[in-house]
Design an enzyme around this catalytic site. Structure first.
Site, short mmCIF file in Angstrom:
data_model
loop_
_atom_site.label_atom_id
_atom_site.label_comp_id
_atom_site.label_asym_id
_atom_site.label_seq_id
_atom_site.Cartn_x
_atom_site.Cartn_y
_atom_site.Cartn_z
N ASP A 125 46.47 41.17 40.50
CA ASP A 125 45.99 40.31 41.58
C ASP A 125 46.25 40.99 42.92
OD1 ASP A 125 45.18 38.20 43.21
OD2 ASP A 125 47.12 37.18 43.08
N GLU A 161 47.54 29.21 42.97
CA GLU A 161 48.04 30.40 43.65
C GLU A 161 47.48 30.51 45.06
OE1 GLU A 161 48.42 34.59 44.94
OE2 GLU A 161 46.61 33.37 44.74
N GLU A 162 46.25 30.09 45.22
CA GLU A 162 45.57 30.26 46.50
C GLU A 162 45.98 29.24 47.56
OE1 GLU A 162 44.08 32.76 47.35
OE2 GLU A 162 42.91 33.67 45.73
N ASP A 179 42.97 29.90 39.67
CA ASP A 179 42.25 29.25 40.76
C ASP A 179 41.61 30.26 41.70
OD1 ASP A 179 44.82 30.00 41.71
OD2 ASP A 179 44.62 28.61 43.39
N ASP A 183 38.69 37.70 42.96
CA ASP A 183 40.07 37.27 43.18
C ASP A 183 40.20 35.86 42.62
OD1 ASP A 183 42.59 36.63 44.14
OD2 ASP A 183 42.02 36.65 46.26
#
Length: 379
Positions: A164, A140-141, A77, A107
């Site tokens: 990451d 994740e975000e 994501d 990212d």
């Protein structure tokens, strides 16, 4: 894989529309890429649990059974965006940039590309290797939620390399903070703002009073806090009876964090008493801090891999969370690896192409080094 091919793949993936909880399109693409490389791939139920349409992808590449399995990770994501990303490639500056109208999504598309390129290099080399597990996570975000839903009992690896992190290639994140999400509801009394405002109590005013008495920002060298969202009121003609706020606090020192949170709650309790109105404070830990010693084997492996591609590695504490927080908390030692991007989460996001290309080389070298160390054949 050539640099041109890796660049093409990077541009392909960043232009796929992706949001947290909506990773379906990119997941389908990278799943096929993993299958084409000979990995078995499964998708877990994280999406269903988190209100999304996609689960974490878990890939497995078979290898020598007497070599320990390692895990390579990145996330699918990206932060909230328009869905239309227009990259600008500037070879003279060695940069890929956003055109300024959106994020770039380096990212963490750069992480996906590094893992995929590393796997291709290992396969194309024909050299023996140990087992490799791949985790491409979702959500994740939005609080590193996806990897928190993994069934860690199904993962055999005891070391995880998480591609990451912002910064030039060579930067290794060996420490990251605990993060707590704080939700506050300040209650007031509704009244007509024109006819009888004196009968009301503005929840927004009470909230503002609490904030003015609250420590916020950098509290100590290791503790930071921020109130990022405030919502309240239904119209200018109504005294608001509810104000909702969302805040966060982070620290690599859980004792110091707990002390701050106790003070945070005390401030709102005192405000509630002063205004004689209820205030609800709910604190949830999203992920836990970790620290990996600089002398550990996993750091040594990363340093060796970086040196092989002509980069000197160094370790730093990170300010944000990553899937590595959940890996470490669940018994898989993990570090983060930077891939050359900066200004992530903004429309000025950019990445150095040289770093992107070397990221794939580093991923391959990590796999090779793990095999060589296990076999005692490292030169």
């Amino acid at each position: 894989m050539s640099e041109a091919s890796m660049l093409k793949e990077f541009l392909e993936l960043i232009q796929i529309p992706v949001q947290s909880r909506d990773e379906r399109k990119i997941a389908d693409v990278v799943k096929q890429k993993l299958l084409d490389l000979g990995l078995t791939v499964e998708e877990d139920k994280a999406g269903e649990k988190l209100g999304g349409n996609t689960g974490n992808l878990i890939g497995r590449l078979a290898g020598a059974s007497d070599v320990p399995s390692i895990l390579l990770s990145a996330h699918l994501d990206r932060v909230r965006n328009s869905g239309a990303i227009h990259p600008v490639v500037n070879e003279a500056e060695d940069l890929i940039k956003s055109d300024g109208t959106s994020i770039l999504a380096a990212d963490d598309v750069s992480g996906l590309c590094a893992v995929l390129d590393g796997l291709r290099r290992v396969k194309e080399s024909g050299k023996p290797h140990g087992p490799v597990e791949v985790v491409f996570s979702v959500c994740e975000e939005i609080g590193v939620q996806g990897s928190g839903q993994l069934d860690f009992s199904k993962l055999k690896s005891k070391q995880a390399f998480v591609f990451d992190a912002p910064g030039r290639i060579g930067r290794i994140i060996n420490q990251a903070p605990t993060k707590c999400k704080i939700e506050i509801k300040v209650h007031g009394i509704k009244a007509h703002a024109g006819n009888e405002p004196e009968k009301g109590l503005s929840a927004i005013r009470v909230a503002a009073d609490a904030i003015m008495h609250l420590q916020e920002g950098r509290i100590t060298p290791t503790v930071v806090s921020n109130i990022g969202v405030i919502k309240g009121g239904t119209g200018t003609n109504v005294v608001p009876d509810l104000c909702e706020m969302t805040a966060e606090a982070r620290s690599t020192d859980d004792t110091a964090l707990e002390k701050y949170l106790e003070g945070f709650k005390a401030t709102f309790a005192e405000t509630a008493k002063r205004w004689n109105t209820p205030i609800d404070v709910n604190i949830k830990t999203l992920y836990h801090t970790f620290f990996v010693d600089l002398q550990s084997e996993i750091v040594s492996t990363a340093m060796d891999a970086l040196k092989t591609v002509g980069v000197e590695g160094w370790c730093e504490r990170g300010g944000g969370g990553m899937d590595g927080n959940h890996f470490n908390w669940n018994g898989i030692q993990a570090i983060g690896l930077a891939l050359g991007y900066s200004k992530n989460h903004t429309n000025a996001e950019q990445i150095y192409m040289t770093d992107l290309f070397k990221g794939g080389q580093v991923a391959a070298e990590i796999i090779h080094r793990t095999y060589e160390k296990a076999k005692g054949t490292r030169g």
